[in-house]
Design an enzyme around this catalytic site. Sequence first.
Site, PDB file in Angstrom:
ATOM      1  N   ARG A 315       0.812  -1.216   0.000  1.00  0.00           N
ATOM      2  CA  ARG A 315       0.000   0.000   0.000  1.00  0.00           C
ATOM      3  C   ARG A 315       0.846   1.267   0.000  1.00  0.00           C
ATOM      4  NH1 ARG A 315      -3.529  -2.793   4.177  1.00  0.00           N
ATOM      5  NH2 ARG A 315      -5.100  -3.841   2.931  1.00  0.00           N
ATOM      6  N   HIS A 316       2.105   1.153   0.373  1.00  0.00           N
ATOM      7  CA  HIS A 316       2.992   2.323   0.343  1.00  0.00           C
ATOM      8  C   HIS A 316       3.504   2.494  -1.077  1.00  0.00           C
ATOM      9  CE1 HIS A 316       3.060   3.063   4.698  1.00  0.00           C
ATOM     10  NE2 HIS A 316       2.818   1.762   4.761  1.00  0.00           N
ATOM     11  N   ARG A 317       3.042   3.538  -1.753  1.00  0.00           N
ATOM     12  CA  ARG A 317       3.246   3.655  -3.195  1.00  0.00           C
ATOM     13  C   ARG A 317       4.660   4.095  -3.570  1.00  0.00           C
ATOM     14  NH1 ARG A 317      -0.213   0.414  -3.661  1.00  0.00           N
ATOM     15  NH2 ARG A 317      -0.315   0.761  -5.887  1.00  0.00           N
ATOM     16  N   ASN A 391      13.010   6.087   0.208  1.00  0.00           N
ATOM     17  CA  ASN A 391      13.828   7.200   0.668  1.00  0.00           C
ATOM     18  C   ASN A 391      13.357   7.597   2.069  1.00  0.00           C
ATOM     19  OD1 ASN A 391      11.690   9.217   0.476  1.00  0.00           O
ATOM     20  ND2 ASN A 391      12.026   9.224  -1.746  1.00  0.00           N
ATOM     21  N   ALA A 392      14.116   8.458   2.713  1.00  0.00           N
ATOM     22  CA  ALA A 392      13.834   8.781   4.115  1.00  0.00           C
ATOM     23  C   ALA A 392      12.500   9.496   4.279  1.00  0.00           C
ATOM     24  CB  ALA A 392      14.965   9.637   4.684  1.00  0.00           C
ATOM     25  N   ARG A 393      12.033  10.172   3.233  1.00  0.00           N
ATOM     26  CA  ARG A 393      10.728  10.835   3.339  1.00  0.00           C
ATOM     27  C   ARG A 393       9.608   9.805   3.393  1.00  0.00           C
ATOM     28  NH1 ARG A 393       8.337  15.623  -0.620  1.00  0.00           N
ATOM     29  NH2 ARG A 393       6.406  15.991   0.549  1.00  0.00           N
ATOM     30  N   ARG A 402       3.201   2.507  10.736  1.00  0.00           N
ATOM     31  CA  ARG A 402       3.421   1.093  11.055  1.00  0.00           C
ATOM     32  C   ARG A 402       4.051   0.838  12.419  1.00  0.00           C
ATOM     33  NH1 ARG A 402      -0.356  -0.620   7.688  1.00  0.00           N
ATOM     34  NH2 ARG A 402       0.060  -0.029   5.534  1.00  0.00           N
TER      35      ARG A 402
END
Length: 461
Positions: A315-317, A391-393, A402
């Site tokens: 789900r994390h695009r 990436n860190a963002r 999470r």
Amino acid sequence: MDIASIDKNMSGAFIVGLSDCGEKVTAAGGRVSTQSGTALEIWAKSQDEEKNANLIDKVTKSGHNSVVEHTYYNLVFQNVSAVVEQFLIEFRLAAFTVKSRRYVDFSDAGFFVPQFENADLKARYKKHMAKQFALYAEFVEAGIPKEDARFLLPYCLYSNFFCSVNGREFLHMLKAMLYGRGSKYPEIKALGASLLEQAKEMTPGILKDFELRAESYQDHLDLSFVKLPEEKESEELVELLSYTPDAEKKIAKNALIVNLAASTEAAEAVCKDEAVVSEIMDKLVHSDRPRALENAVYTLRYNGVSLSGITHFTRHRMQSLGVPELTTADHSRHILPPSVKANPELLAKYEAAFEESVQEYEAMKALGVSEADLVYYLLSGNVMDITSTMNARELLLFLRLRTCTRAQWEIRAHAMKALELLREVAPHLFKFYGPSCFIDHCPEGRLSCGRMAEMKETFSM
């Protein structure tokens, strides 16, 4: 489609919505960069369907496919298997909303049945799957949380979801379904063919000569020549495979250059002070536009992730997610939820279900059933190892969600371990990461765990 004709037992993929302007906006996009006139004047010239179709064909044949992104499709997938769901949600430029197996009771959801060569195989398959659903229902009735009982659901379970996608990604999706890695699964290929037929009728210009352009599509990487040495399975929950070295200073330098127009020499001089670098990290993490964080990249390997858990990662695009083919899954590996482990009677039934699933898989394989059909014997609790590069963002968002106590317990365990590893290599940055309540405030309202002070203490370093 005609809403009056909808049948709850119907299976398939349906285009239920299209941009109001259809192909007109794509054609206008194709004209605006090469023709004189304002945007609205170009729009006025883009009302003829036949001319639009010819222009789109010409523009896309020359490789300028970005104009197709202006047309948007709204798709419905009704009563398709979880195999289809997992395949499709990997298309990260599409938007998905899936019926949650954490909250919805799937006892009567139904399941997909492949086209078997004979009636005996079909009957055996249906009997086995019905038994799995009955056991799932028993666990739910016994008080096992649905998010844990779902691990017993076979991957033939019926899933229902919505997908919205721009034309360019839609074409990519169709190619993968009809000519790429999805084409090995008859169910996925049939759904792709149905969507293609619908799309051709709705947007003939975008789909013109689709088959000719797609037949050379190849998304499978053949590494059969590689001989792997014998190895022991990793006991680590999460492994940090690679990362940007000296990340905090690189992020800080970028922030100084972009926000203060600092010279490279001046930015490097400022970044010699660790206290200043740490304060810049703090400001970025609490900013609504922390773009400088994108300059640091981390690749993590998450081991033993359940098939259900993989959907949470997907789900994390904004990431590069590596998920092995379902046909390569080891049917003998599975997750064990604490709620089941605490009940000896249910634990025995749980373990027996996975053992029986392996036995059925092996038996059906020996009877000649294809690997593409055998994937439906995977249970949602079977596990795989996956990789994710963020990436860190994006990690800031991932870890906010999470590491929260409301996150599903499996992915929370992976996220907590990931944060631990990240803090080891970039402490001045990741000391500010954690759940939302640690970073600023809890957004959960009445669903909040109410332990904000405890979380502040837990995540402080």
